[in-house]
Design a protein around this motif. Structure first.
Motif, PDB file in Angstrom:
ATOM      1  N   ARG A   1     -72.565 -18.440 -13.517  1.00 58.32           N
ATOM      2  CA  ARG A   1     -71.469 -17.533 -13.162  1.00 58.32           C
ATOM      3  C   ARG A   1     -70.732 -17.105 -14.421  1.00 58.32           C
ATOM      4  O   ARG A   1     -70.513 -17.902 -15.323  1.00 58.32           O
ATOM      5  CB  ARG A   1     -70.507 -18.217 -12.206  1.00 58.32           C
ATOM      6  N   ALA A   2     -70.335 -15.834 -14.430  1.00 55.14           N
ATOM      7  CA  ALA A   2     -69.583 -15.292 -15.564  1.00 55.14           C
ATOM      8  C   ALA A   2     -68.246 -14.752 -15.083  1.00 55.14           C
ATOM      9  O   ALA A   2     -68.202 -13.915 -14.185  1.00 55.14           O
ATOM     10  CB  ALA A   2     -70.371 -14.186 -16.244  1.00 55.14           C
ATOM     11  N   VAL A   3     -67.180 -15.252 -15.681  1.00 53.00           N
ATOM     12  CA  VAL A   3     -65.847 -14.697 -15.467  1.00 53.00           C
ATOM     13  C   VAL A   3     -65.607 -13.776 -16.660  1.00 53.00           C
ATOM     14  O   VAL A   3     -65.593 -14.229 -17.804  1.00 53.00           O
ATOM     15  CB  VAL A   3     -64.775 -15.800 -15.394  1.00 53.00           C
ATOM     16  N   ILE A   4     -65.473 -12.489 -16.400  1.00 52.78           N
ATOM     17  CA  ILE A   4     -65.291 -11.514 -17.475  1.00 52.78           C
ATOM     18  C   ILE A   4     -63.797 -11.410 -17.788  1.00 52.78           C
ATOM     19  O   ILE A   4     -62.986 -11.136 -16.906  1.00 52.78           O
ATOM     20  CB  ILE A   4     -65.864 -10.131 -17.084  1.00 52.78           C
ATOM     21  N   ILE A   5     -63.466 -11.631 -19.050  1.00 50.23           N
ATOM     22  CA  ILE A   5     -62.086 -11.641 -19.522  1.00 50.23           C
ATOM     23  C   ILE A   5     -61.804 -10.342 -20.275  1.00 50.23           C
ATOM     24  O   ILE A   5     -62.581  -9.946 -21.140  1.00 50.23           O
ATOM     25  CB  ILE A   5     -61.853 -12.820 -20.494  1.00 50.23           C
ATOM     26  N   HIS A   6     -60.690  -9.719 -19.957  1.00 51.46           N
ATOM     27  CA  HIS A   6     -60.234  -8.526 -20.686  1.00 51.46           C
ATOM     28  C   HIS A   6     -59.086  -8.952 -21.596  1.00 51.46           C
ATOM     29  O   HIS A   6     -58.081  -9.481 -21.111  1.00 51.46           O
ATOM     30  CB  HIS A   6     -59.783  -7.434 -19.722  1.00 51.46           C
ATOM     31  N   PRO A   7     -59.236  -8.750 -22.910  1.00 46.43           N
ATOM     32  CA  PRO A   7     -58.189  -9.181 -23.832  1.00 46.43           C
ATOM     33  C   PRO A   7     -56.969  -8.268 -23.792  1.00 46.43           C
ATOM     34  O   PRO A   7     -57.079  -7.088 -23.462  1.00 46.43           O
ATOM     35  CB  PRO A   7     -58.871  -9.116 -25.192  1.00 46.43           C
ATOM     36  N   ARG A   8     -55.838  -8.849 -24.116  1.00 46.77           N
ATOM     37  CA  ARG A   8     -54.608  -8.071 -24.302  1.00 46.77           C
ATOM     38  C   ARG A   8     -54.616  -7.675 -25.774  1.00 46.77           C
ATOM     39  O   ARG A   8     -54.378  -8.493 -26.655  1.00 46.77           O
ATOM     40  CB  ARG A   8     -53.378  -8.916 -23.990  1.00 46.77           C
ATOM     41  N   MET A   9     -54.945  -6.425 -26.033  1.00 50.28           N
ATOM     42  CA  MET A   9     -55.074  -5.956 -27.415  1.00 50.28           C
ATOM     43  C   MET A   9     -53.769  -5.330 -27.886  1.00 50.28           C
ATOM     44  O   MET A   9     -53.143  -4.562 -27.170  1.00 50.28           O
ATOM     45  CB  MET A   9     -56.208  -4.944 -27.528  1.00 50.28           C
ATOM     46  N   THR A  10     -53.377  -5.688 -29.092  1.00 48.68           N
ATOM     47  CA  THR A  10     -52.200  -5.110 -29.729  1.00 48.68           C
ATOM     48  C   THR A  10     -52.633  -4.559 -31.079  1.00 48.68           C
ATOM     49  O   THR A  10     -53.806  -4.671 -31.459  1.00 48.68           O
ATOM     50  CB  THR A  10     -51.102  -6.184 -29.934  1.00 48.68           C
ATOM     51  N   VAL A  11     -51.703  -4.019 -31.822  1.00 50.01           N
ATOM     52  CA  VAL A  11     -52.008  -3.505 -33.155  1.00 50.01           C
ATOM     53  C   VAL A  11     -52.566  -4.617 -34.038  1.00 50.01           C
ATOM     54  O   VAL A  11     -53.445  -4.395 -34.861  1.00 50.01           O
ATOM     55  CB  VAL A  11     -50.734  -2.886 -33.785  1.00 50.01           C
ATOM     56  N   GLU A  12     -52.072  -5.846 -33.832  1.00 54.11           N
ATOM     57  CA  GLU A  12     -52.530  -6.985 -34.628  1.00 54.11           C
ATOM     58  C   GLU A  12     -53.877  -7.525 -34.159  1.00 54.11           C
ATOM     59  O   GLU A  12     -54.471  -8.362 -34.813  1.00 54.11           O
ATOM     60  CB  GLU A  12     -51.498  -8.127 -34.581  1.00 54.11           C
ATOM     61  N   GLY A  13     -54.352  -7.124 -33.000  1.00 53.78           N
ATOM     62  CA  GLY A  13     -55.621  -7.610 -32.476  1.00 53.78           C
ATOM     63  C   GLY A  13     -55.468  -8.285 -31.130  1.00 53.78           C
ATOM     64  O   GLY A  13     -54.495  -8.059 -30.410  1.00 53.78           O
ATOM     65  N   ASN A  14     -56.430  -9.152 -30.788  1.00 51.73           N
ATOM     66  CA  ASN A  14     -56.449  -9.848 -29.501  1.00 51.73           C
ATOM     67  C   ASN A  14     -55.302 -10.854 -29.443  1.00 51.73           C
ATOM     68  O   ASN A  14     -55.204 -11.749 -30.259  1.00 51.73           O
ATOM     69  CB  ASN A  14     -57.797 -10.561 -29.350  1.00 51.73           C
TER      70      ASN A  14
END
Length: 134
Positions: free
Chosen positions: A85-98
């Motif tokens: 099973r795969a839980v797909i994670i969406h990162p919170r991206m900012t100017v500094e990165g993840n």
């Protein structure tokens, strides 16, 4: 969906805020895969780790991540070729990165499971294929 909610939906009974992988109550391995690490190659989808941004200036993996990374890759190595099973994670991206998790999806509408094709415990690296849903 919230991160822990997605892990529970995948079958993990007591996921933590820093859970990277685990074994569901029905015995199926569960892995988190970051959406920004998924790449399309010849019509197939793969994820792999590039730890460049997670290393200290001397080139070592940051200590707070090393044990979770080792457990993840050891679990991947013991499940090579097995649908997990795969839980797909969406990162919170900012100017500094993840800067952490924005949201998570399970089950994902496009990826039915993840199949590890290679896992190197010494290098803490893996290659996994995300297999489309039927």
């Amino acid at each position: 969906m919230q991160f822990k909610e997605a892990l529970r939906a995948a079958g993990l009974a007591r996921p933590g805020r820093t859970t990277w992988s685990g074994i569901a109550s029905d015995g199926v391995p569960v892995f988190t895969i970051w959406s920004n690490e998924i790449r399309k190659v010849d019509g197939r989808y793969f994820a792999w780790w590039d730890h460049t941004g997670r290393r200290s200036p001397d080139g070592e993996l940051m200590p707070n991540r090393k044990s979770r990374a080792r457990t993840f890759v050891e679990r991947a190595a013991s499940n090579l070729g097995t649908p997990c099973r795969a839980v797909i994670i969406h990162p919170r991206m900012t100017v500094e990165g993840n800067k952490g998790v924005d949201s998570a999806i399970y089950p994902h509408p496009a990826f039915g499971c993840v199949v590890f094709r290679s896992a190197d415990v010494d290098a803490l690296q893996f290659i996994a294929e995300l297999v489309p849903s039927a």
